[in-house]
Design an enzyme around this catalytic site. Sequence first.
Site, PDB file in Angstrom:
ATOM      1  N   PHE A   1       1.966  -1.263   8.429  1.00 48.59           N
ATOM      2  CA  PHE A   1       2.275  -1.332   9.859  1.00 48.59           C
ATOM      3  C   PHE A   1       2.201  -2.787  10.315  1.00 48.59           C
ATOM      4  CE2 PHE A   1       1.214   3.086   9.431  1.00 48.59           C
ATOM      5  CZ  PHE A   1       2.002   3.733  10.379  1.00 48.59           C
TER       6      PHE A   1
ATOM      7  N   ASP B   1       1.087  -4.059  12.873  1.00 52.02           N
ATOM      8  CA  ASP B   1      -0.214  -4.379  13.477  1.00 52.02           C
ATOM      9  C   ASP B   1      -1.180  -4.931  12.429  1.00 52.02           C
ATOM     10  OD1 ASP B   1       0.138  -2.348  16.118  1.00 52.02           O
ATOM     11  OD2 ASP B   1       1.133  -1.733  14.279  1.00 52.02           O
TER      12      ASP B   1
ATOM     13  N   HIS C   1      -1.046   0.860  15.867  1.00 45.39           N
ATOM     14  CA  HIS C   1       0.100   1.215  15.023  1.00 45.39           C
ATOM     15  C   HIS C   1       1.421   1.157  15.775  1.00 45.39           C
ATOM     16  CE1 HIS C   1      -3.261   2.873  12.721  1.00 45.39           C
ATOM     17  NE2 HIS C   1      -2.485   2.803  11.667  1.00 45.39           N
TER      18      HIS C   1
ATOM     19  N   GLU D   1      -4.605  -6.501   2.791  1.00 48.11           N
ATOM     20  CA  GLU D   1      -3.386  -7.127   3.327  1.00 48.11           C
ATOM     21  C   GLU D   1      -3.301  -8.624   3.063  1.00 48.11           C
ATOM     22  OE1 GLU D   1      -5.119  -4.832   4.896  1.00 48.11           O
ATOM     23  OE2 GLU D   1      -3.699  -3.225   5.309  1.00 48.11           O
TER      24      GLU D   1
ATOM     25  N   ILE E   1      -0.541  -6.818   9.987  1.00 52.13           N
ATOM     26  CA  ILE E   1      -0.223  -8.175   9.541  1.00 52.13           C
ATOM     27  C   ILE E   1      -1.267  -9.149  10.081  1.00 52.13           C
ATOM     28  CG2 ILE E   1       1.258  -9.119  11.363  1.00 52.13           C
ATOM     29  CD1 ILE E   1       3.307  -9.755   9.157  1.00 52.13           C
TER      30      ILE E   1
ATOM     31  N   GLU F   1       0.842  -1.197   0.000  1.00 54.20           N
ATOM     32  CA  GLU F   1       0.000   0.000   0.000  1.00 54.20           C
ATOM     33  C   GLU F   1       0.877   1.246   0.000  1.00 54.20           C
ATOM     34  OE1 GLU F   1      -2.143  -0.785   3.578  1.00 54.20           O
ATOM     35  OE2 GLU F   1      -2.996  -2.630   2.760  1.00 54.20           O
TER      36      GLU F   1
END
Lengths: 322, 324
Positions: free
Chosen positions: B84, B86, B130, B61, B88, B29
Amino acid sequence: MVDKKTLVDLYTRTLKVRLFESKVWDIFGQNLIPGTLHLYLGQEAVAAGVTAALKKTDWIQSTHRGHGHVVAKGADMKRAMAELLGKSTGSCKGKGGSMHITQFDVGVLGATGVVASGLPIAVGAALSCKMRGTKDVVACFFGDGASNNGTFGESLNMSSIWKLPVIWVVENNFYAMGTPIKWTCPSESIAQRAEGYCIPSKVVDGNNALEVYEAIVEAVERARKGDGPSLVECRTYRMKGHSRFDPAKYRPKEETEYWLSRDPVEIIKKIAIEQGALTEKEAEKIEKKLQKEVDAAAEFAIKSEYPKPEEALEDVFAEEAA
Amino acid sequence: MTEMTYREALKQGLREEMQRDERVFIMGEDVGKNWGGAFKVTKGLAEEFGDERVRDTPISENTIAGAAVGAAITGLRPVAEIMFGDLITLAMDQVCNQAAKMRYMFGGQTSVPLVLRTVFGGGKNIASHHSQSLEAWFMHTPGLKIALPAFASDVKGLIKTAIRNPNPVLFFEHKLVYDKKEEVPDEEYLIPFGEAKVRREGADVTIWGTMFMLHKALDAAEELAKEGISVEVIDPRTLVPLDKKTLLDSVKKTGRLVVVTEETKTGATTAEIAAMVQEEAFDWLDAPIIRVNAPDTPVPFSPPLEQFFIPDKKRIMDAVRSIV
């Protein structure tokens, strides 16, 4: 229209999957297959129609109900059968089993135990075909249930914006395990959902290998030309339940009777005979030959050794170059 | 040698690999022209290599990670970015069920040579979604290699090794190290996985830590030296494979170990390291192994709360002092 050779090919692929899966069911009854199974019986025409429209170098992405896809794509049935039995001669050396039955060398990207997880992988493989300029395409199988997962939207969208050479093949057998599709999908078809992603779509009779084939040929042509993805919804039905011990009592009797009266093998056989591609006698000869191959595969699998326990530690990582 | 930031060194590594191997491409992104990555790591690469090879994606994602898997098994070398760490969480199926397991499930028929870059850690007041440090989840998932460089001189050599690795590599960066400068070799160099680096030599206590905590540990060691406490600081550089030997050799020398990461304490990588060391070097230990971690809470927003949450130099120093 479709030539005689193709009709025979469609009949052969459909029947091959039928005989393979029937054998699997038999062996399973003898308690020789550990774990569970998601049989492809009843849906053979989808795998046959799709794979007959592909080249050997084209890819397919399979599902948890993957035996039929793999066999139709041309997998070695001995290694496929041995994998189901958990033998070291299996295509995955006994590490995958039914839900991960895969033969990479005939163009199977993988079979997956997580519903809808194959779609993103198909996007990547199609992107790879496009970026490497191979002109190969990817056919991604998934079920009606998978079309309710987030990856469906993500992957259809990505394939469309990048005009990827992928064919989305929905095998709509009307049930996600025991949940009817009408409880989980508000639209008349799953194909309708493609419209929002500007992907052309079609609904076909998934028990008719010829109908599947013709729709896929069109989609493959579009993909190879660089015009992007298509979606083909193949309506079909499981002859058995969802998995090992499921008698599928949740399906109305009339519905089951209707679908069982529409046997994919009989349908394509009738077409091939009517169009003069096949005689009863030739059909019988093909069946005998395939049955022999399937029996040999089963024998090979049964006689094969189990892996050594410590092989469980192998194949986690590929070796790094020195 | 040239002095440069971590960000620049990382970009140089990516650039060199893209020049060397046309199969290498970046996707994620906002990695392309309009933004150049949320932390500007890929800025300029789209102009250099084109939009095809530095590919902006939709906010998807799971499909970014899955597409990287599909591309990797069919002959490309994707470097995917999750903006970020987070986020994932949205790609866990593709990372942990597919990338990590494919080679194994398929009996070695394929390998998955992808790199997934993402960024962990707090310190920027951007709260619970984040700022996390989630590396333990992936260390707990067999089939994934994990690199987590904390220094400019390491990041270039490690990203190049990651891209050439035939396995899925998770490449974890920390938000607060992008601007840190170091001398970086001008010539091509690769840092092998599984080789820790002794960042500071010492005799009394060993500190094992990762990512931004290493910088704090080095500051702590500097101050402790003034008190006459000699601290050795070890940077594993990769969690998988883990260089046990460098750590165990150090523990056998000092007899004392403090393990420090920014993760919440329960089930953190520090717990694994402590367990491993007591299994393999119990007889050499002269004191309990001390863990320095964040408390078991989400990462808070307000500066005083976040400062309380993230382990600081003082906590590391106190931990060291408590066992000498």
